[in-house]
Enzyme design. Structure first.
Site, PDB file in Angstrom:
ATOM      1  N   GLN A 176       0.806  -1.216   0.000  1.00 24.66           N
ATOM      2  CA  GLN A 176       0.000   0.000   0.000  1.00 24.66           C
ATOM      3  C   GLN A 176       0.840   1.267   0.000  1.00 24.66           C
ATOM      4  O   GLN A 176       0.310   2.371  -0.230  1.00 24.66           O
ATOM      5  CB  GLN A 176      -0.922   0.018   1.213  1.00 24.66           C
ATOM      6  CG  GLN A 176      -0.197   0.217   2.554  1.00 24.66           C
ATOM      7  CD  GLN A 176      -1.111   0.055   3.742  1.00 24.66           C
ATOM      8  OE1 GLN A 176      -1.578  -1.056   4.039  1.00 24.66           O
ATOM      9  NE2 GLN A 176      -1.376   1.151   4.445  1.00 24.66           N
ATOM     10  N   CYS A 198      -5.106   0.458   3.620  1.00 29.40           N
ATOM     11  CA  CYS A 198      -5.159  -0.954   4.014  1.00 29.40           C
ATOM     12  C   CYS A 198      -6.557  -1.537   3.828  1.00 29.40           C
ATOM     13  O   CYS A 198      -6.723  -2.703   3.453  1.00 29.40           O
ATOM     14  CB  CYS A 198      -4.714  -1.121   5.457  1.00 29.40           C
ATOM     15  SG  CYS A 198      -5.741  -0.210   6.648  1.00 29.40           S
ATOM     16  N   HIS A 250      -6.120  -1.029  11.488  1.00 28.53           N
ATOM     17  CA  HIS A 250      -5.507  -1.587  10.290  1.00 28.53           C
ATOM     18  C   HIS A 250      -6.352  -2.761   9.810  1.00 28.53           C
ATOM     19  O   HIS A 250      -6.921  -3.499  10.630  1.00 28.53           O
ATOM     20  CB  HIS A 250      -4.084  -2.049  10.617  1.00 28.53           C
ATOM     21  CG  HIS A 250      -3.284  -2.475   9.432  1.00 28.53           C
ATOM     22  ND1 HIS A 250      -3.077  -1.674   8.338  1.00 28.53           N
ATOM     23  CD2 HIS A 250      -2.625  -3.643   9.168  1.00 28.53           C
ATOM     24  CE1 HIS A 250      -2.312  -2.315   7.461  1.00 28.53           C
ATOM     25  NE2 HIS A 250      -2.034  -3.511   7.928  1.00 28.53           N
ATOM     26  N   ASN A 280      -0.709  -9.259   5.029  1.00 29.96           N
ATOM     27  CA  ASN A 280      -0.642  -7.817   5.187  1.00 29.96           C
ATOM     28  C   ASN A 280      -0.451  -7.162   3.816  1.00 29.96           C
ATOM     29  O   ASN A 280      -0.332  -7.851   2.799  1.00 29.96           O
ATOM     30  CB  ASN A 280       0.514  -7.452   6.135  1.00 29.96           C
ATOM     31  CG  ASN A 280       0.329  -6.091   6.787  1.00 29.96           C
ATOM     32  OD1 ASN A 280      -0.597  -5.353   6.478  1.00 29.96           O
ATOM     33  ND2 ASN A 280       1.223  -5.759   7.698  1.00 29.96           N
TER      34      ASN A 280
END
Length: 332
Positions: free
Chosen positions: A134, A140, A278, A299
């Site tokens: 990102q 996110c 997040h 992630n």
């Protein structure tokens, strides 16, 4: 006696100088590896001081890890020249829980959790795209929504597709979704948009830019559509495991304030809060011989962070880090 004291002082000076040189060398290696440049000597000195403090924290933690007192290992990564406050500002997001229930079509809450496999990894089935990055945009939430949707598209059609996070960043700001682009947002609102809009563009047509821009959606370049947004019964890790095993990768939001130093192992932090900042994707679960039950979490900080872009987070520990509180997936 004075001679002994003098020798001890000299040894201490040599050791301190040696440690200083070692830390400076580690900082130079860090800059080279992560392509770090600073605006002037003053800024570089400031970043060196922050790096040294972070390295002390990492080394102290890892001594406990080696002694079997911690379930995960810390390490130097691209965030090691940032304070915790800077880290939160750069890559984490402000999420208002009041906005997290909007647009849910169904609640997933199975009556039975028997016969679930002991471990699941959707990567083994080819249903997971490579880890994305990102950048310095707090998007996110878009990567979390897209990550889950890409996998469910594959599970349904057996066709791999890369979808556009930038489409979501640009087109869900303001009414009626109220995401904030590079300043934050919710995966639920991103998926509501895909459902209501009749689709999302491919990443090849609408590539990621890492900054807010005008909405340029094109109905002739749709990569996937969804018919509904499903929420997992909030806070229920058993229901979440059932959804991961039986439905596919799940979009979740967590408290990621401790992610800054993570390198490997199972992140088990009882002090992890229920305030989320997040959003990520759960691609599976399992049990580690050291860290115990874990969630396999993808992630969006690139493949050089954590375990090749992944983190394993504690599972069946009272919904640690709120991992089961805001879990959703799209019905393709």
């Amino acid at each position: 006696m004075k001679a002994v004291i003098l020798v001890l002082v000299l040894v201490a000076v040599v050791q301190a100088t040696s440690l200083k040189d070692i830390l400076k060398a580690e900082f130079n290696a860090f800059k080279l590896k992560h392509h770090k440049t600073y605006q002037d000597a003053s800024e570089e000195f400031k970043r060196l001081q922050i790096f040294v403090e972070n390295k002390k924290l990492i080394d102290t933690h890892n001594k406990r890890y080696v002694a079997g007192e911690e379930s995960y290992e810390m390490g130097v990564n691209k965030f090691s020249d940032m304070t915790p406050e800077e880290f939160k500002t750069l890559v984490l997001t402000n999420l208002n829980p009041a906005d997290s229930q909007e647009g849910i079509d169904y609640i997933y809450n199975p009556s039975s959790y028997v016969n679930l496999p002991s471990s699941v990894d959707w990567r083994d089935w080819g249903a997971v795209n490579p880890v994305k990055n990102q950048g310095s945009c707090a998007s996110c939430w878009a990567f979390s929504a897209v990550g889950s949707l890409e996998s469910h598209h594959f599970i349904t059609s057996y066709q791999r597709v890369s979808l556009s996070e930038q489409n979501l960043v640009d087109c869900t700001r303001g009414y009626p979704y109220y995401n904030q682009g590079c300043s934050g947002g919710w995966p639920i609102e991103a998926l509501n948009y895909v459902r209501d809009n009749g689709g999302i563009n491919t990443a090849s047509y609408y590539p990621y830019e890492g900054q807010d821009n005008t909405c340029r959606y094109n109905k002739n370049n749709i990569g996937s559509k969804i018919s509904a947004v499903i929420q997992i019964a909030s806070g229920n890790e058993a229901a979440l495991a059932s959804a991961v095993a039986n439905k596919g990768p799940i979009s979740v939001c967590v408290d990621a304030s401790l992610f800054q130093y993570y390198q490997s192992g199972v992140l088990n932090e009882p002090l992890c809060s229920q305030s989320v900042d997040h959003c990520v994707v759960i691609d599976g679960y399992g049990t580690d011989s050291v860290g115990g039950d874990y969630w396999l979490v993808r992630n969006s900080w690139g493949e050089y962070w954590g375990e090749n872009g992944y983190i394993r987070m504690a599972r069946n520990r009272n919904n640690q880090c709120a991992i089961a509180s805001y879990a959703i997936y799209p019905l393709v």
